[in-house]
Design an enzyme around this catalytic site. Sequence first.
Site, PDB file in Angstrom:
ATOM      1  N   PRO A  13       0.803  -1.451  -0.005  1.00  0.00           N
ATOM      2  CA  PRO A  13      -0.028   0.070  -0.062  1.00  0.00           C
ATOM      3  C   PRO A  13       1.007   1.324   0.027  1.00  0.00           C
ATOM      4  O   PRO A  13       1.899   1.345   0.467  1.00  0.00           O
ATOM      5  CB  PRO A  13      -0.837  -0.142   1.459  1.00  0.00           C
ATOM      6  CG  PRO A  13      -0.681  -1.441   1.618  1.00  0.00           C
ATOM      7  CD  PRO A  13       0.501  -2.042   1.273  1.00  0.00           C
ATOM      8  N   ASP A  14       0.273   2.389  -0.723  1.00  0.00           N
ATOM      9  CA  ASP A  14       0.881   3.572  -0.863  1.00  0.00           C
ATOM     10  C   ASP A  14       0.737   4.475   0.482  1.00  0.00           C
ATOM     11  O   ASP A  14      -0.202   5.209   0.366  1.00  0.00           O
ATOM     12  CB  ASP A  14       0.619   4.398  -1.807  1.00  0.00           C
ATOM     13  CG  ASP A  14       1.334   5.724  -1.849  1.00  0.00           C
ATOM     14  OD1 ASP A  14       2.097   5.904  -1.238  1.00  0.00           O
ATOM     15  OD2 ASP A  14       0.592   6.572  -2.573  1.00  0.00           O
ATOM     16  N   ALA A  15       1.370   3.963   1.662  1.00  0.00           N
ATOM     17  CA  ALA A  15       0.868   4.530   3.029  1.00  0.00           C
ATOM     18  C   ALA A  15       2.018   4.231   3.852  1.00  0.00           C
ATOM     19  O   ALA A  15       1.869   3.718   5.103  1.00  0.00           O
ATOM     20  CB  ALA A  15      -0.248   3.476   3.497  1.00  0.00           C
ATOM     21  N   LYS A  36       1.701   8.163   6.426  1.00  0.00           N
ATOM     22  CA  LYS A  36       0.779   8.895   5.397  1.00  0.00           C
ATOM     23  C   LYS A  36      -0.140   7.855   4.922  1.00  0.00           C
ATOM     24  O   LYS A  36       0.205   6.594   4.972  1.00  0.00           O
ATOM     25  CB  LYS A  36       1.257   9.861   4.426  1.00  0.00           C
ATOM     26  CG  LYS A  36       1.909   8.924   3.421  1.00  0.00           C
ATOM     27  CD  LYS A  36       1.845   9.372   1.816  1.00  0.00           C
ATOM     28  CE  LYS A  36       2.011   8.243   0.892  1.00  0.00           C
ATOM     29  NZ  LYS A  36       1.913   8.603  -0.631  1.00  0.00           N
ATOM     30  N   ASN A  82      -2.348   7.376   1.052  1.00  0.00           N
ATOM     31  CA  ASN A  82      -2.433   8.005  -0.315  1.00  0.00           C
ATOM     32  C   ASN A  82      -3.647   9.048  -0.451  1.00  0.00           C
ATOM     33  O   ASN A  82      -4.740   8.780   0.207  1.00  0.00           O
ATOM     34  CB  ASN A  82      -2.537   7.045  -1.569  1.00  0.00           C
ATOM     35  CG  ASN A  82      -2.718   7.567  -3.049  1.00  0.00           C
ATOM     36  OD1 ASN A  82      -3.482   8.137  -3.175  1.00  0.00           O
ATOM     37  ND2 ASN A  82      -1.499   7.543  -3.758  1.00  0.00           N
TER      38      ASN A  82
END
Lengths: 286, 286, 286, 286
Positions: free
Chosen positions: A55-57, A118, A120
Amino acid sequence: MSTEMSTMLRRLIESRSTILAAGAHNGISAKLVERNRFDAIWASSFEISTSFAVPDASILTMSELLETARVMAEVVGIPIIADCDTGFGDAANVYHMAHRYSAAGIAAVCIEDKRFPKTNSFVDGCSELVSPGNFAAKIESAVRGRGDSELLIFARTEALVVGCGLDEALARAHAYADAGADVLLIHSKRRDPEEVLEFGRRWQRRTPLACIPTSYYGITREEIQAAGIQVVIFANHAMRSAVRAMDRTLARIISACSSSEVEGQIASMKELFELQGMDDLVGHFR
Amino acid sequence: MSTEMSTMLRRLIESRSTILAAGAHNGISAKLVERNRFDAIWASSFEISTSFAVPDASILTMSELLETARVMAEVVGIPIIADCDTGFGDAANVYHMAHRYSAAGIAAVCIEDKRFPKTNSFVDGCSELVSPGNFAAKIESAVRGRGDSELLIFARTEALVVGCGLDEALARAHAYADAGADVLLIHSKRRDPEEVLEFGRRWQRRTPLACIPTSYYGITREEIQAAGIQVVIFANHAMRSAVRAMDRTLARIISACSSSEVEGQIASMKELFELQGMDDLVGHFR
Amino acid sequence: MSTEMSTMLRRLIESRSTILAAGAHNGISAKLVERNRFDAIWASSFEISTSFAVPDASILTMSELLETARVMAEVVGIPIIADCDTGFGDAANVYHMAHRYSAAGIAAVCIEDKRFPKTNSFVDGCSELVSPGNFAAKIESAVRGRGDSELLIFARTEALVVGCGLDEALARAHAYADAGADVLLIHSKRRDPEEVLEFGRRWQRRTPLACIPTSYYGITREEIQAAGIQVVIFANHAMRSAVRAMDRTLARIISACSSSEVEGQIASMKELFELQGMDDLVGHFR
Amino acid sequence: MSTEMSTMLRRLIESRSTILAAGAHNGISAKLVERNRFDAIWASSFEISTSFAVPDASILTMSELLETARVMAEVVGIPIIADCDTGFGDAANVYHMAHRYSAAGIAAVCIEDKRFPKTNSFVDGCSELVSPGNFAAKIESAVRGRGDSELLIFARTEALVVGCGLDEALARAHAYADAGADVLLIHSKRRDPEEVLEFGRRWQRRTPLACIPTSYYGITREEIQAAGIQVVIFANHAMRSAVRAMDRTLARIISACSSSEVEGQIASMKELFELQGMDDLVGHFR
């Protein structure tokens, strides 16, 4: 290296009304961005996270994002703008980040005012901002961390993304420019570009603006220019097209137990050897 | 881990007449291979070299190839066959290679009888073989290096590729099977599959055969089965389709200064979030 | 970066009669070399291999050696000379090596005329040389690979180590200087320094000489200067002292089940925080 | 791998009254810990940060710490307990951490209840704790992330370090044990061990206790056992002795421009070759 590419990017920004960048996630996508005559490469944390299938996290660390940017820098001759999310922690992390990215020959880093870790921006309801003062301190820290290098610092505000409105976005942008940001990136996830355009019209400072027209892809070059936005980043399309293409190709191969049908639609081995630089190697060495 | 995936691959080979593998170069391409129901992933040195935009000619080191295979292993639940070129040096290097790949949870390694540094088999006139005895020693070294793990060792002969003929290819294959190879990969770069099929018909041992139908893509499943070849590797099509797609997408974006036209043809952000596992993360944690 | 540190090293060599370098294997040992006022750091493949606990025999790849050199470069302000063994393959590998090391901000690379995969020079009977022409081609390849950077290329001949004698060593040295080597490293594993000194006396060219007095540690500064050798590399002593010290400390702790006795003999936490730069971080950021 | 070493560590804890671990920062220090018959290796973030010459303050990322632990795991046959600081972010990061460390063959991970980014516990006034509930959620996340593996989860409370007192420390410890921690690490930075001993006496649950007697090094084995503490970690002495030794050796070499005087006090090349496994390599392969 950093200084060289940073200088190239500074000059582009000084001399051109519009700078076009495109997202990449490895050496070959960076090379394709360059071959298609974009001005710069966006080392997208969304694309790179996708390439790792996580995940873009803030799951990938700075190490992996930096290494990927470095791989790009070693094979292209245009500037790389590294998407560095929140700066990977607090102002101390940002200091080290700026030091390491400039040593790696990266032209610019971009940090955003979301809280670490964070998520996305296109995932609903997950983002929270740090205070303007806290983020301004990160920018100052990046300025110190770059030392003598010319590394550019992009400051990205997510104020519109989290629904704080234009006034808050502008107030933050002013604080970030005051703190030393070289470029201000105004992000939005709406389908229409109006809030981004309005932001541009109300921004009167010399610090250049950048935008990422992912959701408001209907925006035109003329609108962008009229709003005074100079850097346009097509941040994720290389990966999105690669995934679609790989998925279809694999589906067709497995259903036919043969690659016969796909041969005509995919790049040839010869084309890939050219992109790899194989001919040069063989010509000189083997 | 290694033992678990190696055991899965051994059982597949024991229980199925045909095993289909496809090449990948990072986490997402590996995940797409899995999602399309291939039995295994080929961690292709050609694809991975392309992804770094360097020649497929022993320019990447084992470290980079291993790290890439590891990234794949962490996100898929099917076996990975790692394309390890020549084994990265001599038998001592192969020993360490087998130790490290099994520790990384990789199901199988494949080494080939070209001299280090190698050049890709589809580049003309560049390949030279080591002696059969020398290569058999590498296989024995891999057997020792895997220790207690179940790591499979694929031995690939390039005898047909360099034009040594079927008799030499068969003689080498026998020597490699005697040395402990678990699977024998017979490679060819001809347009017609005849020499591969003939090799299959003349191979009477229990050691299973594998092939890579890149140039002779017209081969049919029936021909493969009739020749007694069990493992079929579509080694490079994911990358070849990704490059073509990214190139076209980037070309269209830059010519229009807009991604508007390509939106319908590329995967959505939402589809990529799913592949990343974003929903799981957000659902559980944020 | 590379150019900056390379220029610093070139100037040192032009302006000083003796340059002292010491071996290191990670950031902290590099920092101690700098703090003790050596002129340069030798990123020793022997030390780094030891730190990974693998044989100094081309088991580590360029990736690991380069990454280690990069870690050093990010924390010191003196030039790093990277021990690159054989150049990691043939001339094509050397080309990429020079490109990547210069991009990493390394001042110099050193390659030697042993065959890949190499074995450490102090292991008897294992080393074999490549032909002078073959090695000269590697040097030329390094020259091309460094491009515009100022990266220095050290060429090391093992002719004395393998027993080829002084004439062969000198002939090779001339060929390597002709090919573009910036510094010539003459290596020996004898207890007395005579063959190295004699080599120095017979070397009349302007290309500076370097030596590594590991086995002939009785050599004096005066002898070195009289023989016209300018760069002296104490290549492995940091690691050798660290191993001895850690081994003794651990032995004493386990036998007493207490660290009480060793407290007085080891660095304090405070001293290590200083070396880490902790005070700066806390003062500025936390 | 993970399961194998995790099982070994679980059995050690079940069968022995005292387990001794020592800190390491690379392959060779890990190997020396093993050779000196410690039961386990503590992959210390303080030692590893020192080895990179950066502050022990969440400057290194998980990637670097994991890679270092992996290097150790590949060369020793005893369990590794990886010091994972705060878990590198929130519960989502911890989930991925547990997944990746177990895949790497690491026996155990240790996370602590400080806020990310952390500062080393021996630096005054910098640490702040997360809430017990927040940290319990991280432990549960680690439990989920380890999946089928046997990875042990050490939960470390810094309640005493930040001055919250014994009652808070005990309350947190209970919450962490309830959340699934396999071992409870009670940390203290006082010179006398009294608060740690008192904690041990008041802990009545079956979850085993661990301690790190850095500041209270006067503690005796008998006191530790009487307090019911089972795992004793000498967390930083290998690095502290290495730094002292390297510093002195380098100082003596530069002042004499000779290594002659230090030869007798440092390990020989031969001893390091043995530790590297060079004899095996040469015996089998070269």
